[in-house]
Design a protein around this motif. Structure first.
Motif, short mmCIF file in Angstrom:
data_model
loop_
_atom_site.label_atom_id
_atom_site.label_comp_id
_atom_site.label_asym_id
_atom_site.label_seq_id
_atom_site.Cartn_x
_atom_site.Cartn_y
_atom_site.Cartn_z
N GLU A 17 0.82 -1.20 0.00
CA GLU A 17 0.00 0.00 0.00
C GLU A 17 0.86 1.26 0.00
N SER A 72 0.41 5.86 -0.65
CA SER A 72 -0.55 6.96 -0.61
C SER A 72 -1.29 7.06 -1.94
N PRO A 73 -2.61 7.21 -1.91
CA PRO A 73 -3.38 7.32 -3.16
C PRO A 73 -3.11 8.61 -3.93
N ASP A 123 -1.33 -1.26 -4.21
CA ASP A 123 -2.67 -0.82 -3.81
C ASP A 123 -2.60 0.58 -3.22
N PRO A 124 -3.63 1.41 -3.43
CA PRO A 124 -3.71 2.68 -2.70
C PRO A 124 -4.06 2.41 -1.25
N HIS A 175 -7.39 0.66 0.45
CA HIS A 175 -8.14 -0.15 -0.51
C HIS A 175 -8.36 -1.56 0.04
#
Length: 315
Positions: free
Chosen positions: A255, A257-258, A290-291, A294
């Motif tokens: 993961e 940061s989006p 993945d963001p 999520h």
């Protein structure tokens, strides 16, 4: 693991398998002469076991060579499991050998017949022990460097050979110097039981590989510790591992940061891959990005966060 790194590890396993074939062929010829000269049940059992050793070592050599074959269109993950199949074949041979020795020993229990040329049989067994110990030492060195499950199974098999040859010496000494003629078949039965136990132990690693068992907890923790030491990483989940021959495979969802751009997120992934390749050169890694936040599935096993406990404090 890169192709050059694999080439560096594979020849070691092949050389160990060749050494095993050579030692087994030498000992088979030597013990066959001793069994003919002495008529010892224990020695005959040792001959049968060494004959199976030779066959098992040939199969191991084939399995190791096949496992070293590069991945192709039909086997994208390579041929590493050929080692596990070779190991299971060895287990079958060990079990058959144990059964045959036990049957012959039980049949000889009622006889009270001295063993001929016991001194010659003792000398042959001493030579066999020395040759086997040299092979075991070399195999263990190769196992430490390659982790080959086929060589590991072969090593377990030859460990039992040391005990088998020592038992033959004990039986012949008791027969020759103390007149205890029943020692030969009794120790033959003990040898058979030991071989059966060795077969059980040798099968566990091979079955674990074929069933894609996860790495031990300590190995998983060490891998995650390296993976998580990367600025910009927010978490790791769906961490899966397996072993195939001398190759390890690991995959996980990482993961970030989006708000990051695709290029920046990709840089983080590549940095993690470099760190892992340096620390674990024999592991092939697959990372899914993945963001943060999520959720892939409602499966708790998949979504479980496996990031090391100190990770949140460090951030």
């Amino acid at each position: 693991m890169t192709r050059d790194e694999r080439r560096r590890f594979v020849p070691l396993a092949i050389r160990a398998a060749l050494a095993s074939v050579a030692v087994a062929a030498f000992l088979l010829a030597l013990k066959a002469i001793a069994a003919w000269q002495t008529g010892s049940i224990a020695m005959l059992g040792s001959v049968a076991d060494t004959g199976l050793d030779l066959l098992a070592s040939v199969v191991t050599l084939y399995g190791v060579r096949l496992a070293a074959t590069p991945a192709d269109q039909d086997h994208r993950f390579g041929h590493g499991k050929a080692e596990a199949l070779a190991a299971l074949f060895q287990v079958a041979l060990i079990t058959a050998s144990a059964g045959a020795i036990a049957w012959r020993a039980i049949a000889a229990l009622g006889r009270d017949q001295a063993t001929a040329n016991a001194d010659f049989g003792i000398g042959v067994s001493v030579v066999a022990i020395l040759a086997t110990l040299a092979l075991l030492r070399y195999q263990r060195s190769v196992i430490r460097q390659t982790g080959s499950v086929a060589i590991m199974a072969d090593n377990i098999h030859y460990q039992s050979d040391v005990l088998l040859n020592a038992s033959v010496i004990v039986a012949l000494v008791l027969d020759r110097f103390f007149g205890w003629h029943s020692a030969d078949p009794i120790l033959g039965i003990a040898i058979a039981l030991w071989l059966a136990w060795g077969a059980f132990q040798a099968s566990s690693n091979a079955i674990d590989q074929l069933m894609d068992k996860e790495w031990p907890d300590a190995q998983r923790a060490a891998f995650l510790d390296v993976a998580a030491r990367q600025p910009g990483l927010k978490g790791i989940h769906d961490f899966r591992t397996r072993r195939s021959g001398s190759h390890d495979f690991a995959q996980f969802h990482m993961e970030v940061s989006p708000t990051l751009t695709v290029a920046n997120a990709h840089d983080i992934v590549e940095s993690v891959e470099r760190n892992l390749r340096t620390a674990f050169p024999k592991v092939e890694v697959l990372i899914h990005l993945d963001p943060e936040g999520h959720v892939d599935t409602d499966n708790p096993l998949v979504e479980a966060d496996v990031t090391p406990h100190w990770f949140g404090k460090r951030l």
